[in-house]
Design a protein around this motif. Structure first.
Motif, PDB file in Angstrom:
ATOM      1  N   ALA A  31      14.776  -6.073  -6.036  1.00 51.68           N
ATOM      2  CA  ALA A  31      14.947  -4.828  -5.279  1.00 51.68           C
ATOM      3  C   ALA A  31      13.657  -4.571  -4.502  1.00 51.68           C
ATOM      4  CB  ALA A  31      15.260  -3.676  -6.220  1.00 51.68           C
ATOM      5  N   PHE A  32      13.497  -5.262  -3.373  1.00 56.58           N
ATOM      6  CA  PHE A  32      12.228  -5.176  -2.667  1.00 56.58           C
ATOM      7  C   PHE A  32      11.966  -3.779  -2.104  1.00 56.58           C
ATOM      8  CE2 PHE A  32       9.075  -5.744   0.646  1.00 56.58           C
ATOM      9  CZ  PHE A  32       8.099  -6.385  -0.097  1.00 56.58           C
ATOM     10  N   GLY A  33      13.000  -3.021  -1.815  1.00 62.19           N
ATOM     11  CA  GLY A  33      12.795  -1.648  -1.344  1.00 62.19           C
ATOM     12  C   GLY A  33      12.031  -0.825  -2.359  1.00 62.19           C
ATOM     13  N   ASP A  34      12.412  -0.946  -3.633  1.00 65.90           N
ATOM     14  CA  ASP A  34      11.710  -0.237  -4.697  1.00 65.90           C
ATOM     15  C   ASP A  34      10.293  -0.775  -4.867  1.00 65.90           C
ATOM     16  OD1 ASP A  34      13.954   1.317  -5.206  1.00 65.90           O
ATOM     17  OD2 ASP A  34      14.680  -0.006  -6.796  1.00 65.90           O
ATOM     18  N   CYS A  35      10.148  -2.079  -4.743  1.00 65.54           N
ATOM     19  CA  CYS A  35       8.835  -2.702  -4.842  1.00 65.54           C
ATOM     20  C   CYS A  35       7.910  -2.165  -3.746  1.00 65.54           C
ATOM     21  CB  CYS A  35       8.974  -4.214  -4.721  1.00 65.54           C
ATOM     22  SG  CYS A  35       7.420  -5.126  -4.661  1.00 65.54           S
ATOM     23  N   TYR A  36       8.408  -2.136  -2.527  1.00 70.06           N
ATOM     24  CA  TYR A  36       7.591  -1.662  -1.403  1.00 70.06           C
ATOM     25  C   TYR A  36       7.224  -0.187  -1.579  1.00 70.06           C
ATOM     26  CZ  TYR A  36       5.747  -1.068   3.260  1.00 70.06           C
ATOM     27  OH  TYR A  36       4.912  -0.803   4.310  1.00 70.06           O
ATOM     28  N   ALA A  37       8.167   0.592  -2.081  1.00 68.62           N
ATOM     29  CA  ALA A  37       7.881   2.015  -2.323  1.00 68.62           C
ATOM     30  C   ALA A  37       6.767   2.156  -3.362  1.00 68.62           C
ATOM     31  CB  ALA A  37       9.137   2.744  -2.788  1.00 68.62           C
ATOM     32  N   GLY A  38       6.808   1.327  -4.410  1.00 66.32           N
ATOM     33  CA  GLY A  38       5.759   1.367  -5.425  1.00 66.32           C
ATOM     34  C   GLY A  38       4.408   0.943  -4.873  1.00 66.32           C
ATOM     35  N   LEU A  39       4.396  -0.123  -4.063  1.00 65.13           N
ATOM     36  CA  LEU A  39       3.146  -0.564  -3.442  1.00 65.13           C
ATOM     37  C   LEU A  39       2.592   0.502  -2.501  1.00 65.13           C
ATOM     38  CD1 LEU A  39       4.007  -4.262  -2.514  1.00 65.13           C
ATOM     39  CD2 LEU A  39       2.502  -3.484  -4.357  1.00 65.13           C
ATOM     40  N   SER A  40       3.473   1.134  -1.748  1.00 65.64           N
ATOM     41  CA  SER A  40       3.056   2.158  -0.783  1.00 65.64           C
ATOM     42  C   SER A  40       2.463   3.384  -1.467  1.00 65.64           C
ATOM     43  CB  SER A  40       4.243   2.577   0.078  1.00 65.64           C
ATOM     44  OG  SER A  40       4.709   1.483   0.833  1.00 65.64           O
ATOM     45  N   ALA A  41       2.847   3.619  -2.710  1.00 65.05           N
ATOM     46  CA  ALA A  41       2.348   4.785  -3.438  1.00 65.05           C
ATOM     47  C   ALA A  41       0.903   4.605  -3.902  1.00 65.05           C
ATOM     48  CB  ALA A  41       3.253   5.070  -4.639  1.00 65.05           C
ATOM     49  N   ILE A  42       0.380   3.391  -3.825  1.00 62.19           N
ATOM     50  CA  ILE A  42      -0.996   3.106  -4.237  1.00 62.19           C
ATOM     51  C   ILE A  42      -1.832   2.931  -2.976  1.00 62.19           C
ATOM     52  CG2 ILE A  42      -2.513   1.548  -5.498  1.00 62.19           C
ATOM     53  CD1 ILE A  42      -0.018   0.674  -7.119  1.00 62.19           C
ATOM     54  N   ASP A  43      -2.814   3.773  -2.814  1.00 65.45           N
ATOM     55  CA  ASP A  43      -3.638   3.778  -1.602  1.00 65.45           C
ATOM     56  C   ASP A  43      -4.216   2.395  -1.301  1.00 65.45           C
ATOM     57  OD1 ASP A  43      -4.951   5.031   0.599  1.00 65.45           O
ATOM     58  OD2 ASP A  43      -6.812   5.047  -0.564  1.00 65.45           O
ATOM     59  N   GLY A  44      -3.868   1.838  -0.152  1.00 60.17           N
ATOM     60  CA  GLY A  44      -4.405   0.569   0.317  1.00 60.17           C
ATOM     61  C   GLY A  44      -3.752  -0.674  -0.260  1.00 60.17           C
ATOM     62  N   MET A  45      -2.756  -0.518  -1.156  1.00 58.24           N
ATOM     63  CA  MET A  45      -2.185  -1.685  -1.827  1.00 58.24           C
ATOM     64  C   MET A  45      -1.346  -2.553  -0.899  1.00 58.24           C
ATOM     65  SD  MET A  45      -2.269  -3.437  -4.565  1.00 58.24           S
ATOM     66  CE  MET A  45      -2.783  -2.385  -5.919  1.00 58.24           C
ATOM     67  N   VAL A  46      -0.620  -1.962   0.038  1.00 56.31           N
ATOM     68  CA  VAL A  46       0.175  -2.774   0.975  1.00 56.31           C
ATOM     69  C   VAL A  46      -0.756  -3.683   1.771  1.00 56.31           C
ATOM     70  CG1 VAL A  46       1.663  -2.719   3.009  1.00 56.31           C
ATOM     71  CG2 VAL A  46       2.110  -1.171   1.103  1.00 56.31           C
ATOM     72  N   GLU A  47      -1.838  -3.116   2.257  1.00 53.55           N
ATOM     73  CA  GLU A  47      -2.796  -3.904   3.033  1.00 53.55           C
ATOM     74  C   GLU A  47      -3.458  -4.982   2.172  1.00 53.55           C
ATOM     75  OE1 GLU A  47      -1.928  -0.105   4.847  1.00 53.55           O
ATOM     76  OE2 GLU A  47      -2.728  -0.561   2.875  1.00 53.55           O
ATOM     77  N   ALA A  48      -3.814  -4.627   0.941  1.00 53.75           N
ATOM     78  CA  ALA A  48      -4.444  -5.598   0.042  1.00 53.75           C
ATOM     79  C   ALA A  48      -3.497  -6.749  -0.264  1.00 53.75           C
ATOM     80  CB  ALA A  48      -4.882  -4.925  -1.254  1.00 53.75           C
ATOM     81  N   SER A  49      -2.224  -6.457  -0.444  1.00 53.78           N
ATOM     82  CA  SER A  49      -1.263  -7.503  -0.792  1.00 53.78           C
ATOM     83  C   SER A  49      -0.934  -8.396   0.405  1.00 53.78           C
ATOM     84  CB  SER A  49       0.016  -6.901  -1.362  1.00 53.78           C
ATOM     85  OG  SER A  49       0.690  -6.123  -0.409  1.00 53.78           O
ATOM     86  N   GLN A  50      -1.271  -7.961   1.606  1.00 56.04           N
ATOM     87  CA  GLN A  50      -1.027  -8.756   2.802  1.00 56.04           C
ATOM     88  C   GLN A  50      -2.165  -9.718   3.101  1.00 56.04           C
ATOM     89  OE1 GLN A  50      -0.256  -5.682   5.690  1.00 56.04           O
ATOM     90  NE2 GLN A  50       1.907  -5.611   5.160  1.00 56.04           N
ATOM     91  N   ARG A  51      -3.144  -9.759   2.246  1.00 57.14           N
ATOM     92  CA  ARG A  51      -4.291 -10.658   2.411  1.00 57.14           C
ATOM     93  C   ARG A  51      -3.853 -12.117   2.388  1.00 57.14           C
ATOM     94  NH1 ARG A  51      -8.508 -11.532  -2.299  1.00 57.14           N
ATOM     95  NH2 ARG A  51      -9.411 -13.462  -1.542  1.00 57.14           N
ATOM     96  N   TRP A  52      -2.785 -12.422   1.661  1.00 51.45           N
ATOM     97  CA  TRP A  52      -2.300 -13.781   1.514  1.00 51.45           C
ATOM     98  C   TRP A  52      -1.127 -14.007   2.461  1.00 51.45           C
ATOM     99  CZ3 TRP A  52      -4.234 -10.796  -2.218  1.00 51.45           C
ATOM    100  CH2 TRP A  52      -5.298 -11.325  -2.945  1.00 51.45           C
TER     101      TRP A  52
END
Length: 83
Positions: A61-82
């Motif tokens: 359920a990537f929608g839920d995953c993305y929502a969880g990542l978005s709730a953590i400040d800077g986590m979406v950007e950090a996870s895009q490092r790879w």
């Protein structure tokens, strides 16, 4: 992919799932392969950015995953490092 003794694998904790079982599985594989790497579970952006390898666990359920990542400040950007 070989992991040397000093490398860290970070399992991203975005508030979903049994991440301890993921970490234990990775620890077992690393031990059996004599990799000696460190496995951490973290929801801290700093830990993700400092890790050599990252695991983003999910249950399909990537929608839920993305929502969880978005709730953590800077986590979406950090996870895009790879790529």
């Amino acid at each position: 992919m070989a992991v040397d003794m000093a490398q860290t694998v970070c399992v991203i904790d975005y508030g979903s799932g049994n991440l301890r079982s993921v970490a234990k599985s990775l620890e077992r594989v690393a031990a059996e392969a004599d990799l000696g790497c460190r496995i951490v579970v973290s929801g801290q952006t700093k830990d993700v950015l400092e890790a050599d390898h990252v695991v983003l666990p999910g249950v399909g359920a990537f929608g839920d995953c993305y929502a969880g990542l978005s709730a953590i400040d800077g986590m979406v950007e950090a996870s895009q490092r790879w790529p």
